[in-house]
Design an enzyme around this catalytic site. Sequence first.
Site, short mmCIF file in Angstrom:
data_model
loop_
_atom_site.label_atom_id
_atom_site.label_comp_id
_atom_site.label_asym_id
_atom_site.label_seq_id
_atom_site.Cartn_x
_atom_site.Cartn_y
_atom_site.Cartn_z
N LYS A 184 -5.77 -32.89 -33.40
CA LYS A 184 -5.11 -32.38 -32.18
C LYS A 184 -4.75 -30.92 -32.39
O LYS A 184 -4.30 -30.53 -33.47
CB LYS A 184 -3.86 -33.20 -31.85
CG LYS A 184 -3.16 -32.72 -30.56
CD LYS A 184 -2.19 -33.74 -30.00
CE LYS A 184 -0.86 -33.78 -30.69
NZ LYS A 184 -0.10 -32.50 -30.65
N GLU B 258 -2.89 -27.52 -30.35
CA GLU B 258 -2.03 -27.14 -29.22
C GLU B 258 -2.53 -25.88 -28.52
O GLU B 258 -3.01 -24.96 -29.18
CB GLU B 258 -0.60 -26.88 -29.72
CG GLU B 258 0.12 -28.14 -30.16
CD GLU B 258 1.60 -27.91 -30.46
OE1 GLU B 258 2.11 -26.80 -30.18
OE2 GLU B 258 2.23 -28.83 -30.99
N GLU C 80 2.50 -32.40 -22.36
CA GLU C 80 3.92 -32.59 -22.71
C GLU C 80 4.82 -31.83 -21.74
O GLU C 80 4.62 -30.63 -21.50
CB GLU C 80 4.16 -32.10 -24.15
CG GLU C 80 5.62 -32.24 -24.59
CD GLU C 80 5.83 -32.06 -26.09
OE1 GLU C 80 4.85 -31.98 -26.86
OE2 GLU C 80 7.01 -32.01 -26.50
N ASP D 81 2.80 -33.25 -35.92
CA ASP D 81 3.56 -32.30 -36.75
C ASP D 81 5.05 -32.40 -36.43
O ASP D 81 5.88 -31.76 -37.07
CB ASP D 81 3.02 -30.87 -36.61
CG ASP D 81 3.08 -30.35 -35.19
OD1 ASP D 81 3.52 -31.08 -34.29
OD2 ASP D 81 2.67 -29.19 -34.98
N SER D 82 5.40 -33.27 -35.47
CA SER D 82 6.81 -33.63 -35.27
C SER D 82 7.37 -34.23 -36.56
O SER D 82 8.59 -34.26 -36.76
CB SER D 82 6.96 -34.64 -34.12
OG SER D 82 6.07 -35.73 -34.31
N ASP E 207 -2.52 -34.04 -36.27
CA ASP E 207 -2.17 -32.71 -35.75
C ASP E 207 -2.60 -31.62 -36.72
O ASP E 207 -2.35 -31.74 -37.93
CB ASP E 207 -0.64 -32.61 -35.60
CG ASP E 207 -0.19 -32.54 -34.17
OD1 ASP E 207 -1.00 -32.15 -33.30
OD2 ASP E 207 0.99 -32.86 -33.91
O1 KIV Z 1 3.79 -33.76 -32.98
C1 KIV Z 1 3.91 -34.65 -32.12
O2 KIV Z 1 4.53 -35.70 -32.33
C2 KIV Z 1 3.32 -34.42 -30.82
C3 KIV Z 1 3.63 -35.39 -29.72
C4 KIV Z 1 4.98 -35.10 -29.21
C5 KIV Z 1 2.61 -35.37 -28.67
O3 KIV Z 1 2.61 -33.47 -30.65
#
Ligand code: KIV
Length: 287
Positions: free
Chosen positions: A115, A117, A185, A46-47, A85
């Site tokens: 993924k 969090e 992280e 989600d970056s 994510d």
């Molecule tokens: O969203 C993302 O890119 C991440 C990584 C930094 C692990 O969660």
Amino acid sequence: MGSQVTLGRLAEMKQRREPIVMVTAYDYPSGRIAERAGVDMVLVGDSGAQVVLGQDSTVAVTVEEMLMLSRAVRRGVSTPFLVCDLPFGSTEISDEQAVATALRFVKEAGADAVKIEGGGEARLSRIRAIAAAGIPVVAHVGLTPQTAVALGGMRAQGRTAHSAARFVREALAVQDAGAAALVIEAVPAEVVDVVLPALGIPVIGIGAGRADGQVLVLHDLLGITEGRTAAFVKRFAEIGDGMLAGVSAYAGGVREGSFPGPEHGYSATPDALAAARAELQARAGAG
Ligand code: KIV
């Protein structure tokens, strides 16, 4: 093209201490680059909210946006293990909501895993529920950008006694809840090293020492991200400069008239030219 990376292969790599390489991707070309570079895992992070959608945090990105990015990456990736994510707001309400969201990423985007969090009680319940639905879950503890406000900002975790104890508790708890792998992280390597021997699942670090593997955001490692990046980022290339030089040269070529040249077009037969002129004349005559 190698054979598809599976959870079994990742477990073997951990056992053999073969470093696992994970990188983010957000579209078809970046998926292709990850595939061709031979990475083991690709994360549609989600970056992407920040590095491709220009938002100032990961909080606002939607499920539909993440699905669109994920589908594009999937088309470019066949060998690496593909993790998507689950965005903020798509799992917070209930286990049912989390499972329904995770299913969409598997069915509509071809995710191998999702993924999620955090390692608090509600997060553990979501991990259990998604894993029970047969979807591998990659957990993410330490700095969790979706809830950075609650953590006091985008800052490293595990640096105080309270935070280090919480980190260890959460890392073990997500494993117990059924996570298939773990991203850590922004936690000091010495603190990560304390818990690593108790983690049987592959552990991927980002600003968290060596662990079993590493992940970086593609735009950070390629030098496309503008301005300040986190301390854990290493720029392995300066592609942003190359992209800027390319677009500037194109703009210059158009403005000064050197582009396009005759070699960038098509030839017409004499018949086609004569017909085009005759058509124009006929219209002028009719007017
Ligand atoms: O969203 C993302 O890119 C991440 C990584 C930094 C692990 O969660």
